[in-house]
Design an enzyme around this catalytic site. Structure first.
Site, PDB file in Angstrom:
ATOM      1  CG  ASP A  10      11.011  -4.243   4.225  1.00 40.26           C
ATOM      2  OD1 ASP A  10      10.618  -4.295   3.543  1.00 40.26           O
ATOM      3  OD2 ASP A  10      12.039  -3.282   3.541  1.00 40.26           O
ATOM      4  CE  LYS A  32       8.092  -2.485   1.710  1.00 38.92           C
ATOM      5  NZ  LYS A  32       8.729  -2.738   0.169  1.00 38.92           N
ATOM      6  CG  ASP A  59       5.768  -3.113  -2.070  1.00 39.15           C
ATOM      7  OD1 ASP A  59       5.132  -3.621  -2.837  1.00 39.15           O
ATOM      8  OD2 ASP A  59       7.017  -2.764  -1.634  1.00 39.15           O
ATOM      9  CE  LYS A  61       7.884  -4.773  -5.444  1.00 39.16           C
ATOM     10  NZ  LYS A  61       8.228  -4.352  -3.785  1.00 39.16           N
ATOM     11  CG  HIS A  63       2.847 -10.234 -12.102  1.00 43.58           C
ATOM     12  ND1 HIS A  63       4.355 -10.055 -13.187  1.00 43.58           N
ATOM     13  CD2 HIS A  63       2.550 -10.445 -13.483  1.00 43.58           C
ATOM     14  CE1 HIS A  63       4.635  -9.981 -13.942  1.00 43.58           C
ATOM     15  NE2 HIS A  63       3.168 -10.658 -14.734  1.00 43.58           N
ATOM     16  CG  ASP A  64      -1.819 -15.153 -10.450  1.00 42.69           C
ATOM     17  OD1 ASP A  64      -2.106 -15.819 -11.022  1.00 42.69           O
ATOM     18  OD2 ASP A  64      -1.275 -15.365  -9.354  1.00 42.69           O
ATOM     19  CB  ILE A  65      -5.009 -14.761 -14.232  1.00 42.96           C
ATOM     20  CG1 ILE A  65      -5.471 -15.596 -13.318  1.00 42.96           C
ATOM     21  CG2 ILE A  65      -3.973 -15.780 -14.811  1.00 42.96           C
ATOM     22  CD1 ILE A  65      -6.231 -17.039 -13.008  1.00 42.96           C
ATOM     23  N   PRO A  66      -5.713 -11.959 -13.918  1.00 44.88           N
ATOM     24  CG  PRO A  66      -6.954 -10.430 -15.796  1.00 44.88           C
ATOM     25  CD  PRO A  66      -6.195 -12.071 -15.579  1.00 44.88           C
ATOM     26  CG  ASN A  67     -11.019 -15.092 -11.018  1.00 45.75           C
ATOM     27  OD1 ASN A  67     -12.133 -14.245 -10.266  1.00 45.75           O
ATOM     28  ND2 ASN A  67     -10.298 -16.440 -10.566  1.00 45.75           N
ATOM     29  CB  THR A 115      14.669   1.352  -7.418  1.00 47.82           C
ATOM     30  OG1 THR A 115      13.535  -0.032  -6.315  1.00 47.82           O
ATOM     31  CG2 THR A 115      13.432   2.253  -7.460  1.00 47.82           C
ATOM     32  NE  ARG A 178      20.534   2.778   1.077  1.00 50.35           N
ATOM     33  CZ  ARG A 178      19.337   2.116   0.651  1.00 50.35           C
ATOM     34  NH1 ARG A 178      18.183   3.275   0.648  1.00 50.35           N
ATOM     35  NH2 ARG A 178      18.976   1.328   0.026  1.00 50.35           N
ATOM     36  CD  GLN A 187      16.233  -0.181  -3.456  1.00 51.73           C
ATOM     37  OE1 GLN A 187      16.358   0.028  -4.754  1.00 51.73           O
ATOM     38  NE2 GLN A 187      15.970  -0.445  -2.764  1.00 51.73           N
ATOM     39  N   GLY A 207      13.601   2.540   4.163  1.00 46.88           N
ATOM     40  CA  GLY A 207      13.854   1.583   4.396  1.00 46.88           C
ATOM     41  C   GLY A 207      14.783   1.849   5.129  1.00 46.88           C
ATOM     42  NE  ARG A 208      18.169  -1.934   2.405  1.00 39.67           N
ATOM     43  CZ  ARG A 208      18.817  -2.432   1.048  1.00 39.67           C
ATOM     44  NH1 ARG A 208      19.420  -3.102   0.815  1.00 39.67           N
ATOM     45  NH2 ARG A 208      18.218  -2.800  -0.084  1.00 39.67           N
TER      46      ARG A 208
HETATM   47  O1  C5P Z   1      16.192  -0.758   2.688  1.00 38.69           O
HETATM   48  P1  C5P Z   1      15.396  -0.012   1.116  1.00 38.69           P
HETATM   49  O2  C5P Z   1      15.656   1.626   1.349  1.00 38.69           O
HETATM   50  O3  C5P Z   1      16.495  -0.071   0.298  1.00 38.69           O
HETATM   51  O4  C5P Z   1      14.625  -0.431   1.211  1.00 38.69           O
HETATM   52  C1  C5P Z   1      13.257  -0.320  -0.163  1.00 38.69           C
HETATM   53  C2  C5P Z   1      12.084  -0.735   0.212  1.00 38.69           C
HETATM   54  O5  C5P Z   1      11.420  -0.146  -1.057  1.00 38.69           O
HETATM   55  C3  C5P Z   1      11.957  -2.285   0.245  1.00 38.69           C
HETATM   56  O6  C5P Z   1      10.666  -2.424   0.697  1.00 38.69           O
HETATM   57  C4  C5P Z   1      11.917  -2.672  -1.283  1.00 38.69           C
HETATM   58  O7  C5P Z   1      11.115  -4.084  -0.878  1.00 38.69           O
HETATM   59  C5  C5P Z   1      10.372  -1.241  -1.747  1.00 38.69           C
HETATM   60  N1  C5P Z   1      10.749  -1.510  -3.648  1.00 38.69           N
HETATM   61  C6  C5P Z   1      12.197  -0.992  -4.111  1.00 38.69           C
HETATM   62  N2  C5P Z   1      11.548  -0.966  -5.026  1.00 38.69           N
HETATM   63  C7  C5P Z   1      10.752  -1.034  -6.034  1.00 38.69           C
HETATM   64  C8  C5P Z   1       8.992  -1.481  -4.894  1.00 38.69           C
HETATM   65  C9  C5P Z   1       9.608  -1.150  -4.201  1.00 38.69           C
HETATM   66  O8  C5P Z   1      12.882  -1.216  -3.511  1.00 38.69           O
HETATM   67  N3  C5P Z   1      10.222  -0.595  -7.162  1.00 38.69           N
END
Ligand code: C5P
Length: 229
Positions: A10, A32, A59, A61, A63-67, A115, A178, A187, A207-208
């Site tokens: 990220d 990712k 990642d 994500k 989210h649109d029409i199927p085509n 999340t 974490r 989160q 992530g972080r």
């Molecule tokens: O830094 P952190 O651990 O919070 O990052 C979580 C990663 O997971 C981010 O890249 C975020 O976009 C992704 N993510 C999420 N929840 C979801 C799907 C993906 O936090 N449901």
């Protein structure tokens, strides 16, 4: 059984992403690429990761029409991506279109409930007074399975309920990981690596907990140790 760790790049630019990949080196081989890095560096960074021998989870994500989703997913599969996401709330037809377009080499994961949301904020977003995140995750997981998705994205807190209902039929990717003592940041539903694995996670997104650590390599070693124990 242990889980496969995936580190979330990220970052705003490819340079910083590449620096982290080189720092972590053999500690992790699955990354990712999310909307921030993909918007700035696009397919080039995906290609660089592939050339470096790493697997890529894209990642975005969808989210649109199927085509539209099918067209995007075909391009994703052509880039050699191993895992990609769509929102389960796009519906069964949209997820089916994504699975078909992704083909055998790219697994489609359906995002259930982000999340960062909890019962109150999900209820607010969907205009419903009472909403239970776990019930919604289970309901959306059912739709993802019907559509033939490789798996779903959910928090470690709902993973156990999903894995006891679907077993190996749906792989679970768990973000919001974490290490003990880490800040939750934005989160709402966080878990430790051990708890995510115990709940049935197949993939963990770090992530972080790793990228913002003072010593990312040491943080990754701690995660790897936790996954081995
Ligand atoms: O830094 P952190 O651990 O919070 O990052 C979580 C990663 O997971 C981010 O890249 C975020 O976009 C992704 N993510 C999420 N929840 C979801 C799907 C993906 O936090 N449901």
């Amino acid at each position: 059984m242990t889980a496969i760790p995936i580190v979330a790049l990220d970052f705003p630019d490819a340079e910083r992403a590449m620096t982290l990949v080189k720092t972590l080196d053999e500690k992790v081989r699955f990354y990712k690429v999310g909307s921030e890095l993909f918007t700035s560096s696009g397919a080039e960074v995906v290609q660089w990761l592939r050339d470096s021998g790493c697997d890529v989870f894209l990642d975005l994500k969808f989210h649109d029409i199927p085509n539209t989703v099918a067209g995007a997913m075909r391009r994703v599969a052509e880039m050699g991506v191993r895992l990609a996401t769509v929102h389960a709330t796009g519906g069964v037809k949209m997820m089916q279109a994504a699975v078909e377009a992704a083909g055998a080499s790219c697994g489609v994961l359906a995002v259930t409930v982000l999340t960062s949301l909890n019962d109150a904020t999900l209820g607010e977003a969907w205009g419903r007074e009472r909403v239970d995140v776990e019930n919604e995750v289970l309901r959306l997981a059912e739709l993802a399975r019907t559509a033939g998705c490789h798996g779903i994205v959910c928090s470690g807190q709902e993973a156990k309920a999903v894995s006891s209902r679907h077993g190996k039929a749906l792989k679970l990717l768990v973000p919001g990981i974490r290490l003990p003592g880490d800040a939750a940041d934005d989160q709402a539903r966080i878990v430790t690596p051990e708890a995510a694995v115990a709940a049935g996670a197949t993939y963990l997104v770090l992530g972080r907990a790793v990228t913002a650590a003072k010593d990312p390599r040491a943080a990754m070693e701690a995660v790897n140790r936790a996954l081995k124990s």
